[in-house]
Design a protein around this motif. Sequence first.
Motif, PDB file in Angstrom:
ATOM      1  N   GLU A  39      19.572  76.422  15.051  1.00  0.00           N
ATOM      2  CA  GLU A  39      19.932  75.651  15.993  1.00  0.00           C
ATOM      3  C   GLU A  39      18.656  74.909  16.911  1.00  0.00           C
ATOM      4  O   GLU A  39      17.788  75.436  16.549  1.00  0.00           O
ATOM      5  CB  GLU A  39      20.658  76.588  16.883  1.00  0.00           C
ATOM      6  CG  GLU A  39      19.998  77.571  17.902  1.00  0.00           C
ATOM      7  CD  GLU A  39      20.741  78.495  18.489  1.00  0.00           C
ATOM      8  OE1 GLU A  39      21.109  77.780  19.532  1.00  0.00           O
ATOM      9  OE2 GLU A  39      20.492  79.867  18.595  1.00  0.00           O
ATOM     10  N   SER A  53      21.352  78.073  22.546  1.00  0.00           N
ATOM     11  CA  SER A  53      22.326  79.001  23.105  1.00  0.00           C
ATOM     12  C   SER A  53      21.973  79.939  24.312  1.00  0.00           C
ATOM     13  O   SER A  53      22.472  80.533  24.841  1.00  0.00           O
ATOM     14  CB  SER A  53      22.869  79.898  21.922  1.00  0.00           C
ATOM     15  OG  SER A  53      21.787  80.624  21.338  1.00  0.00           O
ATOM     16  N   THR A  58      24.109  74.153  31.093  1.00  0.00           N
ATOM     17  CA  THR A  58      24.803  73.431  30.025  1.00  0.00           C
ATOM     18  C   THR A  58      24.028  72.075  29.426  1.00  0.00           C
ATOM     19  O   THR A  58      23.804  71.415  30.106  1.00  0.00           O
ATOM     20  CB  THR A  58      26.354  72.962  30.554  1.00  0.00           C
ATOM     21  OG1 THR A  58      26.862  74.040  31.007  1.00  0.00           O
ATOM     22  CG2 THR A  58      27.118  72.287  29.355  1.00  0.00           C
ATOM     23  N   GLY A 428      29.161  85.186  20.799  1.00  0.00           N
ATOM     24  CA  GLY A 428      28.924  83.923  21.499  1.00  0.00           C
ATOM     25  C   GLY A 428      28.250  84.208  22.877  1.00  0.00           C
ATOM     26  O   GLY A 428      27.309  85.207  23.091  1.00  0.00           O
ATOM     27  N   TYR A 480      30.971  78.508  27.832  1.00  0.00           N
ATOM     28  CA  TYR A 480      31.251  79.598  26.765  1.00  0.00           C
ATOM     29  C   TYR A 480      31.105  78.895  25.519  1.00  0.00           C
ATOM     30  O   TYR A 480      31.573  77.861  25.174  1.00  0.00           O
ATOM     31  CB  TYR A 480      32.744  80.074  26.639  1.00  0.00           C
ATOM     32  CG  TYR A 480      33.021  80.907  25.712  1.00  0.00           C
ATOM     33  CD1 TYR A 480      31.974  82.366  25.558  1.00  0.00           C
ATOM     34  CD2 TYR A 480      33.988  81.050  24.574  1.00  0.00           C
ATOM     35  CE1 TYR A 480      32.284  83.362  24.483  1.00  0.00           C
ATOM     36  CE2 TYR A 480      34.162  82.158  23.585  1.00  0.00           C
ATOM     37  CZ  TYR A 480      33.285  83.040  23.559  1.00  0.00           C
ATOM     38  OH  TYR A 480      33.464  84.045  22.515  1.00  0.00           O
ATOM     39  N   ASP A 481      30.026  79.395  24.697  1.00  0.00           N
ATOM     40  CA  ASP A 481      29.487  78.734  23.412  1.00  0.00           C
ATOM     41  C   ASP A 481      29.571  80.015  22.302  1.00  0.00           C
ATOM     42  O   ASP A 481      29.642  81.289  22.584  1.00  0.00           O
ATOM     43  CB  ASP A 481      28.058  78.341  23.459  1.00  0.00           C
ATOM     44  CG  ASP A 481      27.738  77.459  24.567  1.00  0.00           C
ATOM     45  OD1 ASP A 481      28.668  76.573  24.865  1.00  0.00           O
ATOM     46  OD2 ASP A 481      26.838  77.049  24.802  1.00  0.00           O
ATOM     47  N   ARG A 482      30.163  79.657  21.240  1.00  0.00           N
ATOM     48  CA  ARG A 482      30.356  80.848  20.092  1.00  0.00           C
ATOM     49  C   ARG A 482      30.393  80.102  18.744  1.00  0.00           C
ATOM     50  O   ARG A 482      30.986  78.949  18.563  1.00  0.00           O
ATOM     51  CB  ARG A 482      31.515  81.747  20.289  1.00  0.00           C
ATOM     52  CG  ARG A 482      32.723  81.151  20.127  1.00  0.00           C
ATOM     53  CD  ARG A 482      33.709  82.661  19.831  1.00  0.00           C
ATOM     54  NE  ARG A 482      33.388  83.274  18.917  1.00  0.00           N
ATOM     55  CZ  ARG A 482      33.682  84.517  18.670  1.00  0.00           C
ATOM     56  NH1 ARG A 482      34.340  85.288  19.743  1.00  0.00           N
ATOM     57  NH2 ARG A 482      33.224  85.344  17.738  1.00  0.00           N
ATOM     58  N   THR A 489      31.382  75.621  15.472  1.00  0.00           N
ATOM     59  CA  THR A 489      30.935  75.980  16.683  1.00  0.00           C
ATOM     60  C   THR A 489      31.924  75.526  17.336  1.00  0.00           C
ATOM     61  O   THR A 489      32.386  74.325  17.658  1.00  0.00           O
ATOM     62  CB  THR A 489      29.621  75.718  16.750  1.00  0.00           C
ATOM     63  OG1 THR A 489      29.431  74.304  16.792  1.00  0.00           O
ATOM     64  CG2 THR A 489      28.368  76.283  15.944  1.00  0.00           C
ATOM     65  N   ARG A 491      31.924  74.885  22.112  1.00  0.00           N
ATOM     66  CA  ARG A 491      31.425  74.685  23.192  1.00  0.00           C
ATOM     67  C   ARG A 491      32.331  74.289  24.336  1.00  0.00           C
ATOM     68  O   ARG A 491      32.970  73.429  24.137  1.00  0.00           O
ATOM     69  CB  ARG A 491      30.020  73.908  23.247  1.00  0.00           C
ATOM     70  CG  ARG A 491      29.082  74.162  22.071  1.00  0.00           C
ATOM     71  CD  ARG A 491      27.949  73.463  22.530  1.00  0.00           C
ATOM     72  NE  ARG A 491      27.102  74.097  23.671  1.00  0.00           N
ATOM     73  CZ  ARG A 491      26.118  73.650  24.151  1.00  0.00           C
ATOM     74  NH1 ARG A 491      25.627  72.403  23.822  1.00  0.00           N
ATOM     75  NH2 ARG A 491      25.302  73.974  25.250  1.00  0.00           N
ATOM     76  N   ASN A 552      34.841  65.742  20.813  1.00  0.00           N
ATOM     77  CA  ASN A 552      34.734  66.366  22.279  1.00  0.00           C
ATOM     78  C   ASN A 552      35.907  65.792  23.030  1.00  0.00           C
ATOM     79  O   ASN A 552      36.276  64.674  22.914  1.00  0.00           O
ATOM     80  CB  ASN A 552      33.405  66.469  22.677  1.00  0.00           C
ATOM     81  CG  ASN A 552      33.109  65.082  22.658  1.00  0.00           C
ATOM     82  OD1 ASN A 552      33.430  64.024  23.527  1.00  0.00           O
ATOM     83  ND2 ASN A 552      32.149  64.612  21.955  1.00  0.00           N
TER      84      ASN A 552
END
Length: 674
Positions: A39, A53, A58, A428, A480-482, A489, A491, A552
């Motif tokens: 990443e 991450s 953000t 996440g 929240y990211d995971r 993935t 986001r 998105n």
Amino acid sequence: MKTTTLLTTISAFALSAAFSAGVSAQQLDYTSMSEMFGEPVTAGATGAPQRASDVPATMIIITQDEIARFPEYDIPGILRHYGGVDVTRYAFGDGQVSVRGAATGYTPRLLVLVNGREVYLDSYGYTAWSTLPVQLDEIQQIEVVKGPQSALYGFNAVAGVVNIITRNPMHGDYATIRANTGTDEYQGISLTGGRQIGENLALRVSYGASESNEFETFTGNANAGIRAAGGAMFERETGAVEARYRISNKVSLSGEYTFSNVEHLEFDSIYYGGRSVYALNSYQGQLEADTDWGFITASAFRNESEIDYSFGPLTSSINTFRLQDLISVTSSDIVRVSVEYRDATAASFPDPSNGDFGYTTTSVAAMWSHDFNASLDMTLAARFDSVAWSREAEPNPGLYPYTRADYDRSIEELSYNAALVWRPQSGGAVRATAARGVQAPTMFDMGFTLPVDMGGGFTVALLGDPSIEPSIVTNYELAYDRSLSPTITLRAAVFYQETQDVKGTFGGAPDLLPPNAPVVSFTFANRGDTNVAGAEVTLAGRPAGGWVWDVNYTYKTVEDDLSAFSFYTPLNFEAATPSHLANAHLGWTNGRITVDGYANYVSDIEMPVQGTFGAINLVPIDSQLAVSFRGAYQVNDHFTVALNAQNANYDDPQVTNTFGQNESRFWLSFAAGF
């Protein structure tokens, strides 16, 4: 779970080693670190290297490989494909960018940096994107940080930050040559290169030149004649030279010079367009030292601007000096402290008879990043700015209501950023943030002075207001990211942002009348409050077989509490901010062939226009769907040819704003890399 924990431990160890070795944002080997962790990596938020991450904000990180796949010729074009980023293309070279709000003319709320140097124009706090002295081929990565970031990044970062980092020649030699030719007489060339000379010296150089026909003008704007004055061609020439020298294993020195010469059409902050000519020069130096007292950075830059606006010329300069210390107190605590001083001066404009004016700023800032454990960390930052304004001469008492003493004014404000990042066992990262940003008055806001002959011997004054207050922006966010799978993935974020004392320009009604002013006067002023709430979600996939995809969606709802009468100010964020933004990308690579398709959707809006001074109207703009493509063929290890189709579905020029009609553009790119 064990594999994830192991990778996280390795990542933390490697990034800790990079920090302890004294690696700054400009020195970090982004390519190798990103490949190691799977990443992107950044040092932009806290000053210490972090995985994307782990960043306490953000952030979007656009990599070098992603930049190469876009059918775009500038940075605003690239940014329009990302969630939470509003982009309005007013003319070929005038693409304005905002974060989570309307991208109005001269958007004044976004801090833009190139290698740590501010490139937004201090005159009005906006960015003339076409003047950026950087070529797309030399960009290492673009970092977009959303929300107020004044305490972490500095002066006027209230909507967000765009941090552009160029390739470091210390990490490998490179050379690129690119030539573009296309429709509407578009043609351009760029040359970039970096080379290490011996063990301790490295150089980076770049040059770019391009020209094109401008967009067709919006027929509902009455000042089309002003816009066309001087021809309808966009012309750009920029260059940069940078040297990096390693004095020892722990001390390094760098210096950079850039220039930009641009002539183009643009839409200003009162929705009144014109033709502007920019001549910009910058100088930057930086000394970095890894010491027993921390990683110390001493930097200075000077920006010089000569701008010929449609309403008059502006000559200004800014000198900035910054001293920063990044300290690893313990294995769990990082502290950053900094002091900054800036001195900005502008010649009296557009009326040259009122004396030079400007300001000095002294700032102190501190940040503390603490890891409670492997799953929870906290970042707190605060910054205090003290700004002192002054003017050297007495404004004409027959035209202007302010005296020189009115400009002897000080402003003191505090900004902060706070973030908690939690990594639950289910996977996440959850990010909760709160921030207060300060948008200080600009030279336009404070010192603009322009007499306007309305005919028949009747004169009015357009002017800044030395008593104008800063705008205060507060933001609350939960993100929240995971990874949903090894190849997908997610986001997501929800946010609420409020701006108090919005700074706005003069509108259709005067602010001061005789006897309170010598003549009828229209002023810059605080116009009220506005807030925006919304949500963003991004899904990205990297399945097998050379495919990539991402989608998105952004939703925003805006509520204004501005001046009671619509003609009193052209500001109308409720009408001008699209409620829905959506983007999609599908790409495929097989051997020497790469194909990418992009779709951009913007919902309907109403945009103000002031084609004739004092006549402010709202124009309905229908929702838009733009489809773009790029197909590239790698002839051999050094040569690539690509066909770019931008807004390919536009059969006719499309009304997307009240200045220039957006068009389809097609061009061929011939690139050689060594």
